[in-house]
Design an enzyme around this catalytic site. Structure first.
Site, short mmCIF file in Angstrom:
data_model
loop_
_atom_site.label_atom_id
_atom_site.label_comp_id
_atom_site.label_asym_id
_atom_site.label_seq_id
_atom_site.Cartn_x
_atom_site.Cartn_y
_atom_site.Cartn_z
N CYS A 148 -37.19 8.70 -22.86
CA CYS A 148 -36.66 10.06 -22.66
C CYS A 148 -35.30 10.16 -23.34
O CYS A 148 -34.71 9.15 -23.74
CB CYS A 148 -36.55 10.40 -21.17
SG CYS A 148 -35.16 9.63 -20.33
N CYS B 257 -28.70 8.10 -17.90
CA CYS B 257 -29.23 8.59 -16.64
C CYS B 257 -29.43 7.44 -15.65
O CYS B 257 -29.85 6.34 -16.02
CB CYS B 257 -30.55 9.30 -16.88
SG CYS B 257 -31.40 9.80 -15.38
N CYS C 131 -33.73 5.79 -13.86
CA CYS C 131 -34.52 4.57 -14.05
C CYS C 131 -33.75 3.61 -14.95
O CYS C 131 -32.80 3.98 -15.63
CB CYS C 131 -35.90 4.88 -14.59
SG CYS C 131 -35.94 5.72 -16.17
N CYS D 81 -37.97 14.10 -18.51
CA CYS D 81 -38.07 12.94 -17.63
C CYS D 81 -39.50 12.43 -17.60
O CYS D 81 -40.45 13.19 -17.37
CB CYS D 81 -37.62 13.31 -16.21
SG CYS D 81 -37.80 11.97 -15.02
N GLN E 147 -45.56 8.80 0.45
CA GLN E 147 -45.25 7.84 -0.61
C GLN E 147 -45.15 8.57 -1.94
O GLN E 147 -46.03 9.37 -2.28
CB GLN E 147 -46.32 6.75 -0.68
CG GLN E 147 -46.39 5.85 0.54
CD GLN E 147 -45.23 4.88 0.64
OE1 GLN E 147 -44.37 4.82 -0.25
NE2 GLN E 147 -45.18 4.11 1.71
N TYR F 51 -42.83 3.21 12.99
CA TYR F 51 -42.21 3.89 11.85
C TYR F 51 -43.34 4.51 11.01
O TYR F 51 -43.48 4.27 9.82
CB TYR F 51 -41.39 2.92 11.00
CG TYR F 51 -40.43 2.07 11.81
CD1 TYR F 51 -39.19 2.55 12.21
CD2 TYR F 51 -40.78 0.77 12.18
CE1 TYR F 51 -38.32 1.76 12.95
CE2 TYR F 51 -39.91 -0.03 12.92
CZ TYR F 51 -38.69 0.47 13.30
OH TYR F 51 -37.83 -0.31 14.04
N CYS G 190 -39.67 -1.69 1.85
CA CYS G 190 -39.21 -1.13 0.58
C CYS G 190 -37.88 -1.76 0.16
O CYS G 190 -37.32 -1.40 -0.88
CB CYS G 190 -39.07 0.38 0.66
SG CYS G 190 -37.96 0.95 1.96
#
Length: 472
Positions: A72, A78, A81, A165, A291, A320, A413
């Site tokens: 990109c 940015c 990522c 993006c 997700q 959770y 995560c």
């Protein structure tokens, strides 16, 4: 080595989640936002107790792992990522090594000699995978033109326009460009966080992978009033692969920089779409947790079901539980599933989704796991844990462990939180039986980890002879 000094060095490796390691003589320095093999100039900005942290000023030489062009126009500035110049295979190798090193150390500290490491599972698609994205209004430099996109790496204020993006579907970038052009033409001001003045705050987009339905949410303050009818008409005229099924105007006067609603006005359609995972349909609304990579979530949940094993006639606790996705996937092969989640909207969505999917053996309770477990009379046979990034609350963990179930599936995560929690599991007589990770966040530093924890006495003695068994 002193704070403020500038050095050059080679990033030898990147530790989880984003810690590049550089050596200056004998001194180890940690720098963020780097790729293994890059030669960099960096500034020491923290130095205490023998530890040093640096900030990259310039990449002097690319890494041998950077084998493709940026995907990109705003990379690498940015912060959305990190690894798009690396091949996907190299990203997977690096993430797997990071997670495995963390688990190896935690297992060794727990006195365990072996466990089955089952590798990393790739996302079915590498780009355009995100079904939700929050873009911010701002400017790329002080008093610059209005921008709409993602924050500049390491910056709280500078926003770069994400017009191409690659983490999202092209439909989302087309919508972003339409919204940005609309407000640029009218010179509408964005909300300035320090002064607490302005109108435009965020653009929240959600897009279903399976139905291609799209929700558009414009988030503003109440400080101004604008006619948004022309914007609605412009959005509905866009040539998209999917279909916009809802356009919302969310009023948010909170001082914190989060997307939340003081008032939501439906400008068009409805405030939800449908997503299908593993044959079950889920209603996803504006603030529902879901997700972010639907296709990789199917991979994740398939592994969870495998790790659960035979749950026929068993009581399953999903702690959770969010919108109850995992609970509902487990329900067809369980006697009953009880989900506990602190976010009431998520619980309402879970109940509605369970009813839609014809699942009468799912029960969802709104409340803090720490408190709810004291009120639930039933006892679980199996437990699923999918806590937030910081892991399980220290006071909740003893309650969870007190049930003494044979098997617990822990989805994390943030692997370092999982490693910390493992200390408590080992103290209660559990061991890691199987583990793997799933890459739901291609090009970024994040990855999901799944662990099957079993009471030591219940682990098959022959598991150690498995071809995939890991022995350090």
């Amino acid at each position: 080595m002193k704070k403020g000094e500038i050095y050059e060095g080679l990033i030898e490796k990147v530790e989880y989640p984003n810690k590049g390691i550089v050596y200056v003589g004998e001194q180890k320095v940690t720098v963020k936002n780097g790729i293994p093999g890059q030669k960099i100039r960096f500034l020491i900005h923290k130095k205490r107790s023998g530890r040093a942290e640096g900030r990259i000023l310039e990449v002097l030489e690319s890494s041998p792992l950077e084998t493709r062009e940026p995907q990109c126009s705003i990379f690498p500035a940015c912060g959305g990522c990190m690894y798009q110049t690396m091949s996907y295979e190299e990203q997977l190798k690096m993430k797997e090594e990071q997670i495995r090193n963390i688990l190896d150390a935690a297992v060794k500290a727990g006195g365990q000699k072996e466990y089955r490491w089952e590798g990393i599972h790739r996302s079915p698609i590498e780009f355009g995978y995100r079904n939700k994205m929050e873009f911010s209004f701002g400017d790329a430099c002080k008093d610059g033109p209005l921008s709409l996109g993602l924050h500049k790496k390491g910056s709280t204020y500078d926003v770069l326009t994400a017009a191409d993006c690659r983490l999202v579907h092209r439909d989302m970038t087309e919508i972003l460009k339409c919204v940005l052009a609309y407000f640029q033409e009218r010179e509408v001001p964005y909300y300035k966080k320090m002064q607490h003045t302005g109108y435009l705050r965020h653009l929240l987009l959600r897009r279903s992978v399976t139905s291609s339905e799209i929700l558009v949410h414009l988030v503003t303050t109440s400080q101004e009033e604008h006619d948004l009818q022309p914007l609605k008409e412009a959005l509905l005229k866009l040539e998209l692969e999917g279909e916009i099924v809802g356009i919302m105007h969310i009023i948010n006067d909170s001082l914190s920089d989060v997307v939340q609603s003081d008032e939501t006005r439906v400008l068009y359609g409805r405030d939800y779409f449908y997503e299908t995972l593993l044959g079950l349909q889920f209603k996803v609304s504006t603030f529902s947790f879901f997700q972010p990579n639907s296709l990789a979530a199917e991979v994740l949940y398939s592994i969870v079901r495998e790790y659960l094993g035979d749950t026929k006639d068993l009581e399953v606790f999903d702690l959770y539980s969010g919108t109850g996705t995992i609970a509902q996937l487990a329900a067809p092969v369980a006697a009953e599933v009880i989900g506990v989640e602190i976010v009431e909207e998520a619980v309402r969505a879970a109940r509605e989704n369970a009813q839609r999917n014809g699942l009468s053996n799912c029960r969802f309770i709104a409340g803090d796991v720490l408190k709810v477990l004291d009120e639930v009379e039933k006892k679980p046979d199996v437990i699923i844990l999918d806590p937030p990034r910081d892991g399980i609350h220290p006071k909740a963990l003893p309650k969870i462990l007190s049930y003494g179930v044979d098997h617990i599936v822990y989805i994390s995560c943030k692997a370092t939180s999982l490693a910390r929690d493992l200390e408590g599991f080992y103290a209660a007589g559990y061991q890691v039986e199987r583990a793997c990770c799933v890459d739901q966040f291609c090009e970024t530093v994040h990855v999901e980890t799944i662990c099957l924890l079993s009471r030591a006495a219940s682990i098959d003695d022959n598991a150690a002879d498995s071809q995939k068994a890991f022995v350090r």
